[in-house]
Design a protein around this motif. Structure first.
Motif, PDB file in Angstrom:
ATOM      1  N   GLN A 164      -8.408  -2.909  -0.159  1.00 45.21           N
ATOM      2  CA  GLN A 164      -9.074  -1.652  -0.513  1.00 45.21           C
ATOM      3  C   GLN A 164      -8.489  -1.125  -1.816  1.00 45.21           C
ATOM      4  O   GLN A 164      -7.265  -1.150  -2.001  1.00 45.21           O
ATOM      5  N   THR A 165      -9.344  -0.645  -2.688  1.00 46.27           N
ATOM      6  CA  THR A 165      -8.863   0.052  -3.878  1.00 46.27           C
ATOM      7  C   THR A 165      -8.737   1.533  -3.548  1.00 46.27           C
ATOM      8  O   THR A 165      -9.405   2.044  -2.656  1.00 46.27           O
ATOM      9  N   TYR A 166      -7.867   2.241  -4.294  1.00 46.48           N
ATOM     10  CA  TYR A 166      -7.676   3.664  -4.066  1.00 46.48           C
ATOM     11  C   TYR A 166      -8.667   4.456  -4.917  1.00 46.48           C
ATOM     12  O   TYR A 166      -8.758   4.260  -6.130  1.00 46.48           O
ATOM     13  N   GLY A 169       0.830  -1.196   0.000  1.00 54.26           N
ATOM     14  CA  GLY A 169       0.000   0.000   0.000  1.00 54.26           C
ATOM     15  C   GLY A 169       0.862   1.241   0.000  1.00 54.26           C
ATOM     16  O   GLY A 169       2.091   1.183  -0.162  1.00 54.26           O
ATOM     17  N   ILE A 170       0.227   2.379   0.202  1.00 53.57           N
ATOM     18  CA  ILE A 170       0.973   3.643   0.229  1.00 53.57           C
ATOM     19  C   ILE A 170       1.699   3.781   1.554  1.00 53.57           C
ATOM     20  O   ILE A 170       2.927   3.887   1.610  1.00 53.57           O
ATOM     21  N   ARG A 187      -2.432   0.996  -6.873  1.00 52.33           N
ATOM     22  CA  ARG A 187      -3.786   0.648  -7.311  1.00 52.33           C
ATOM     23  C   ARG A 187      -4.663   0.125  -6.179  1.00 52.33           C
ATOM     24  O   ARG A 187      -5.880   0.199  -6.256  1.00 52.33           O
ATOM     25  N   ARG A 246      -9.532   9.172   1.077  1.00 49.06           N
ATOM     26  CA  ARG A 246      -8.388   8.581   1.743  1.00 49.06           C
ATOM     27  C   ARG A 246      -8.665   7.104   2.010  1.00 49.06           C
ATOM     28  O   ARG A 246      -9.797   6.634   1.920  1.00 49.06           O
ATOM     29  N   GLY A 247      -7.604   6.396   2.389  1.00 43.31           N
ATOM     30  CA  GLY A 247      -7.755   4.973   2.650  1.00 43.31           C
ATOM     31  C   GLY A 247      -8.766   4.669   3.738  1.00 43.31           C
ATOM     32  O   GLY A 247      -9.485   3.666   3.676  1.00 43.31           O
ATOM     33  N   ALA A 269     -12.305   4.523   2.117  1.00 36.87           N
ATOM     34  CA  ALA A 269     -12.564   3.668   0.955  1.00 36.87           C
ATOM     35  C   ALA A 269     -13.254   2.374   1.376  1.00 36.87           C
ATOM     36  O   ALA A 269     -13.042   1.870   2.477  1.00 36.87           O
ATOM     37  N   ARG A 286      -0.712  11.595  -5.880  1.00 30.57           N
ATOM     38  CA  ARG A 286      -1.717  11.245  -4.876  1.00 30.57           C
ATOM     39  C   ARG A 286      -2.009  12.428  -3.966  1.00 30.57           C
ATOM     40  O   ARG A 286      -3.166  12.649  -3.570  1.00 30.57           O
ATOM     41  N   THR A 300      -4.503  -1.286  -1.681  1.00 34.35           N
ATOM     42  CA  THR A 300      -3.766  -1.675  -0.485  1.00 34.35           C
ATOM     43  C   THR A 300      -4.319  -3.007  -0.023  1.00 34.35           C
ATOM     44  O   THR A 300      -5.540  -3.236  -0.075  1.00 34.35           O
TER      45      THR A 300
END
Length: 425
Positions: A375-377, A273-274, A358, A382-383, A386, A313, A360
């Motif tokens: 989770q998709t972005y 993830g990010i 794309r 924000r995460g 989502a 982002r 997490t």
């Protein structure tokens, strides 16, 4: 004049005895002791009363939501009760049939086993069976026996009456009786279509899982898993691949599946993830050290905080320049400190990737089964905001083919990005 001494209300003014003929000559007056049909306040007519009564028949959105919630809870409870009843019927038949059937025959052995104490309810079951036969309700010949028409309390009564016959197979009679007592509360509510609270439903599911384990209905303890496979998933799971729950955001996910339940006891943890906030911010570094020292292999894959993808982002989320990259850097520093405190850091790997993020994903595998949180972005969310998918990985008791599930898809995607990533020193 009615039998109670009360007069019926007068008719309309065009008929004899109408309002114009009321005592005192007051139009619309009702004689003393008369019964009025206009149940509303003074000055309202029967039409207004009818409209008010009709309005009460309508259900608003809250009423419909409440009814759906009741139906969903009752459906889950019914599936558990059905499983318990069928399992108990099988157990009773396996233990008592060889004792009574050779003497009393195939049709009468249940009647003989019930004895004088159960004469009333077993005869009622026989009568229901005969009615079902005549009306064609018996669609399966396997159910054409008296045992199939006994209810859960009656099966329990047979078991209690003949406990010496069951004792060689089951250790604790008290545990079985207590579990059946808990289920009887739920059964009473469901059979009468009354409201079933979440607490009672959860209690019934726990009692059912424990009772199925005691009765030999499954391998191992269902409650031993972090996210046990329930009866509903067993029945409808194949319709949704290996997706076992969906949450509108991460807050609601963590109410149902806290970080300790998700990561605790893991033997393998892969995350991509990010910034991996679900792990870094909700699972303490000390706990992560203990998890790794216990033998868990950890691979963490962060978005490179110096990459152009982080800047894009930040623009998508409307963040200040460098805000997201600093957050990712802090998370990487945190897990580096965790790795530095390990006796053997080889089982704790940290990498960064430079591609457009794309999704997490947290892929957690335990001793017997796996679970993933994905989770998709989204461009403007924000995460934490989502939607979240929870996936069941392969392992003991999983009824689905892992080759056709999403868990395998995200596992392969993780491995692909990992191969192209760079380690963090």
């Amino acid at each position: 004049m009615s039998s109670g001494g009360l007069e019926l209300p007068p008719g309309d003014s065009g008929h004899e005895g109408g309002p114009a003929d009321a005592p005192g000559g007051v139009p619309g007056a009702v004689a003393a002791g008369a019964v009025s049909l206009a149940g509303g306040p003074e000055g309202t007519g029967a039409t207004d009363t009818a409209l008010r009564a009709g309005a009460e028949l309508d259900w608003g959105a809250e009423a419909w939501s409440e009814v759906r919630t009741r139906a969903q809870r009752a459906g889950r409870a019914y599936i558990w009760l059905n499983l318990i009843e069928q399992r108990l019927r099988s157990v009773v038949g396996a233990v008592l049939r060889p004792i009574y059937e050779p003497v009393h025959g195939e049709d009468d052995w249940v009647v003989a086993a019930a004895g004088p104490a159960g004469q009333e309810w077993v005869q009622r079951a026989v009568a229901v069976r005969e009615v079902s036969r005549r009306k064609g309700y018996l669609l399966d010949t396997a159910d054409d026996n008296v045992l199939s028409f006994l209810t859960l309390p009656q099966l329990r009564e047979l078991m209690v009456q003949h406990w010496p016959c069951f004792e060689p197979y089951f250790d604790d009679r008290r545990e079985i009786e207590l579990a059946l007592d808990e289920l009887e509360v739920t059964r009473n509510v469901v059979s009468r279509n009354r409201a079933l609270s979440r607490a009672v439903l959860e209690q019934a599911e726990r009692a059912s899982a424990r009772l199925l384990e005691v009765l030999g209905g499954g391998a191992g303890s269902p409650s031993a898993d972090r996210l046990p496979i329930d009866a509903v998933e067993e029945l409808v799971g194949d319709r949704y691949a290996d997706v076992i729950s969906v949450h509108p955001d991460r807050v609601r996910l963590q109410r149902q599946l806290p970080a300790e339940d998700l990561f605790g006891g893991a033997r393998r943890l892969d995350a991509i993830g990010i910034g991996l906030n679900l792990l870094v911010q909700n699972f303490s570094g000390r706990r992560l050290v203990r998890l790794t020292e216990a033998g868990c292999r950890v691979r963490l894959l962060f978005l490179n905080p110096a990459s152009s993808a982080v800047k894009r982002r930040e623009r998508e989320l409307g963040l200040r320049k460098g805000e997201l990259s600093r957050s990712v850097e802090m998370n990487i520093l945190h897990v580096r400190r965790v790795r530095a405190g390990l006796r053997d850091p080889s089982g704790f790997e940290i990498h960064v990737f430079d591609e457009t993020p794309r999704f997490t994903a947290y892929l957690v595998e335990g001793e017997s089964s796996g679970i993933a949180v994905v989770q998709t972005y989204l461009r403007r969310a924000r995460g934490m905001e989502a939607p979240v998918l929870v996936l069941r990985g392969g392992g003991r008791g999983v009824p689905k083919d892992a080759d056709h599930g999403l868990f395998t898809t995200y596992r392969e995607e993780f491995e692909s990005v990992w191969d192209d990533s760079r380690p963090v020193s």
